[in-house]
Design an enzyme around this catalytic site. Structure first.
Site, PDB file in Angstrom:
ATOM      1  N   ARG A  77       0.856  -1.201   0.000  1.00  0.00           N
ATOM      2  CA  ARG A  77       0.000   0.000   0.000  1.00  0.00           C
ATOM      3  C   ARG A  77       0.887   1.244   0.000  1.00  0.00           C
ATOM      4  O   ARG A  77       1.343   1.728   1.029  1.00  0.00           O
ATOM      5  CB  ARG A  77      -0.906  -0.011   1.236  1.00  0.00           C
ATOM      6  CG  ARG A  77      -1.807   1.202   1.351  1.00  0.00           C
ATOM      7  CD  ARG A  77      -2.828   1.315   0.241  1.00  0.00           C
ATOM      8  NE  ARG A  77      -3.816   0.247   0.288  1.00  0.00           N
ATOM      9  CZ  ARG A  77      -4.642  -0.047  -0.736  1.00  0.00           C
ATOM     10  NH1 ARG A  77      -4.596   0.636  -1.861  1.00  0.00           N
ATOM     11  NH2 ARG A  77      -5.509  -1.038  -0.615  1.00  0.00           N
ATOM     12  N   ARG A 102       1.641  -6.882  -9.240  1.00  0.00           N
ATOM     13  CA  ARG A 102       1.992  -6.251  -7.961  1.00  0.00           C
ATOM     14  C   ARG A 102       2.034  -7.235  -6.791  1.00  0.00           C
ATOM     15  O   ARG A 102       2.453  -6.858  -5.704  1.00  0.00           O
ATOM     16  CB  ARG A 102       1.036  -5.093  -7.648  1.00  0.00           C
ATOM     17  CG  ARG A 102      -0.413  -5.503  -7.414  1.00  0.00           C
ATOM     18  CD  ARG A 102      -1.260  -4.284  -7.033  1.00  0.00           C
ATOM     19  NE  ARG A 102      -2.652  -4.660  -6.783  1.00  0.00           N
ATOM     20  CZ  ARG A 102      -3.529  -3.896  -6.161  1.00  0.00           C
ATOM     21  NH1 ARG A 102      -3.183  -2.703  -5.710  1.00  0.00           N
ATOM     22  NH2 ARG A 102      -4.782  -4.297  -5.983  1.00  0.00           N
ATOM     23  N   HIS A 176       1.083   2.867 -10.633  1.00  0.00           N
ATOM     24  CA  HIS A 176       0.137   3.375  -9.623  1.00  0.00           C
ATOM     25  C   HIS A 176       0.883   4.214  -8.576  1.00  0.00           C
ATOM     26  O   HIS A 176       0.994   3.833  -7.399  1.00  0.00           O
ATOM     27  CB  HIS A 176      -0.539   2.160  -8.971  1.00  0.00           C
ATOM     28  CG  HIS A 176      -1.810   2.444  -8.250  1.00  0.00           C
ATOM     29  ND1 HIS A 176      -1.901   3.355  -7.226  1.00  0.00           N
ATOM     30  CD2 HIS A 176      -3.050   1.913  -8.394  1.00  0.00           C
ATOM     31  CE1 HIS A 176      -3.146   3.366  -6.769  1.00  0.00           C
ATOM     32  NE2 HIS A 176      -3.859   2.501  -7.474  1.00  0.00           N
ATOM     33  N   GLU A 282      -1.521   8.387 -11.494  1.00  0.00           N
ATOM     34  CA  GLU A 282      -1.139   7.091 -12.042  1.00  0.00           C
ATOM     35  C   GLU A 282      -1.115   7.148 -13.563  1.00  0.00           C
ATOM     36  O   GLU A 282      -2.161   7.323 -14.192  1.00  0.00           O
ATOM     37  CB  GLU A 282      -2.155   6.040 -11.571  1.00  0.00           C
ATOM     38  CG  GLU A 282      -2.419   6.087 -10.074  1.00  0.00           C
ATOM     39  CD  GLU A 282      -3.726   5.389  -9.676  1.00  0.00           C
ATOM     40  OE1 GLU A 282      -4.216   4.530 -10.427  1.00  0.00           O
ATOM     41  OE2 GLU A 282      -4.259   5.731  -8.603  1.00  0.00           O
TER      42      GLU A 282
HETATM   43  C1  BG6 Z   1      -7.024   3.237  -8.305  1.00  0.00           C
HETATM   44  C2  BG6 Z   1      -8.444   2.990  -8.711  1.00  0.00           C
HETATM   45  O1  BG6 Z   1      -6.191   3.123  -9.398  1.00  0.00           O
HETATM   46  O2  BG6 Z   1      -6.619   2.288  -7.318  1.00  0.00           O
HETATM   47  C3  BG6 Z   1      -9.345   3.001  -7.494  1.00  0.00           C
HETATM   48  O3  BG6 Z   1      -8.859   3.945  -9.662  1.00  0.00           O
HETATM   49  C4  BG6 Z   1      -8.848   2.015  -6.448  1.00  0.00           C
HETATM   50  O4  BG6 Z   1     -10.685   2.666  -7.884  1.00  0.00           O
HETATM   51  C5  BG6 Z   1      -7.393   2.351  -6.142  1.00  0.00           C
HETATM   52  O5  BG6 Z   1      -9.660   2.109  -5.301  1.00  0.00           O
HETATM   53  C6  BG6 Z   1      -6.757   1.441  -5.101  1.00  0.00           C
HETATM   54  O6  BG6 Z   1      -6.880   0.113  -5.468  1.00  0.00           O
HETATM   55  P1  BG6 Z   1      -6.384  -1.045  -4.513  1.00  0.00           P
HETATM   56  O7  BG6 Z   1      -6.755  -2.326  -5.195  1.00  0.00           O
HETATM   57  O8  BG6 Z   1      -4.904  -0.876  -4.368  1.00  0.00           O
HETATM   58  O9  BG6 Z   1      -7.090  -0.851  -3.197  1.00  0.00           O
END
Ligand code: BG6
Length: 307
Positions: A77, A102, A176, A282
């Site tokens: 995260r 990932r 991301h 992103e």
């Molecule tokens: C973003 C999406 O790229 O990632 C969101 O547009 C999403 O909708 C976010 O909530 C986080 O995703 P994750 O799977 O890492 O919780």
């Protein structure tokens, strides 16, 4: 190359301004690769080939949640998770959101290469390193190569996708990137004015055109800006960690995401207040599937530059 590395160390003694020093592996954590170049540094976990830190002059540019799992049990995260073979969830796939890249453990290719201007390292992923249950859900032959290049003021991350199968397949991909912020209300994401976007937060995910010179965060934001000219610089300002310009290559779409209060509380690996300390900008190619014929390759990447 050890010989070249020794020469460079000797060179550094005489010219500190051009000093380059690469430490390929963190001795205390072999799952992590560390690079430094001048006063810049980057950390990359083999798990997900996830960049988790980029510092310039000691200033951290990248957000990593205090609750992030760094043991391979969950996608990290924060940092720069790699999205492949698809963004989000899609009706034609039972893979989890954002695919398997990932949550797979990548291999480092050669030792980092060093020049006077840049230090670089590459990672690779092929199906045998993807968790079996996930590989079974996307049974295509492929090879990914992810290259991370550091200079004194830039971080470049480039993904090469190769179809090693004898049939065509399609994918989407995205970098991301979580940028660190000191109060997300001060942040502006510039360079998206006039771009068409899908608003994933609004009922029915309507399309609209961005009218603001800077996208701001005053609530949950989850927008996919589509077909943003590659030459348009996207700048993340007001973070309190120094502005960063995002240069994109072959990544026409830009997602801006902040979970805000309620979604922050709903994420087990994210602090309740951490929505204030991050914004995701992103760079990806997600609005349309990219089709690769057998033997074909696709390359896309971004350069983050301190402004
Ligand atoms: C973003 C999406 O790229 O990632 C969101 O547009 C999403 O909708 C976010 O909530 C986080 O995703 P994750 O799977 O890492 O919780």
């Amino acid at each position: 190359m050890p010989g070249k590395f020794m020469n460079r160390k000797a060179f550094c003694i005489f010219n500190l301004t051009l000093c380059v020093f690469a430490k390929p592996v963190d001795a205390s954590n072999p799952a992590k690769v560390l690079l430094s170049h001048g006063n810049a540094s980057v950390e990359i976990y083999l798990f997900g080939a996830t960049v988790t830190s980029w510092k310039v002059g000691g200033v951290e540019k990248i957000f990593l949640s205090k609750k992030a799992h760094l043991d391979g049990s969950k996608a990290i995260r924060g940092g720069i998770p790699l999205v492949f073979p698809h963004f989000g969830t899609i009706p034609t796939s039972t893979l989890p959101q954002h695919g398997f890249a990932r949550v797979s453990t990548w291999s480092r290719l050669d030792p980092p290469s060093e020049t006077e201007t840049a230090t670089s390292v590459a990672f690779t992923l092929s199906p045998r390193a993807v968790p079996a249950a996930l590989a079974a859900k996307w049974p295509h032959a492929f090879r990914l190569t992810y290259t991370v290049t550091l200079t004194t003021d830039t971080l470049t991350t480039t993904l090469k996708v190769e179809n090693t199968a004898d049939v065509a397949w399609e994918f989407t991909s995205l970098l991301h990137t979580y940028f660190a912020t000191r109060g997300v209300a001060h942040v502006g994401v510039k360079g998206l004015e006039g771009a068409s976007f899908v608003d994933k937060v609004a009922e029915g995910a309507p399309r609209a055109v961005e009218s603001r010179t800077a996208v701001i965060v005053a609530g949950e934001v989850d927008r996919v800006y589509e077909g943003v000219d590659d030459k348009a610089e996207v700048t993340v300002t007001g973070t309190g960690h120094g502005d960063v310009v995002v240069h994109r290559t072959n990544l026409p779409d830009v997602v801006v995401w902040n979970p805000w209060t309620d979604k922050a509380k709903a994420m087990a690996d994210f602090g309740d207040d951490e929505f204030d300390n991050m914004i995701c900008v992103e760079a990806g190619s997600v609005a349309k599937f990219i089709s690769l014929q057998p033997g074909e390759t696709w390359t896309g990447g971004q350069t983050l530059k301190t402004a």
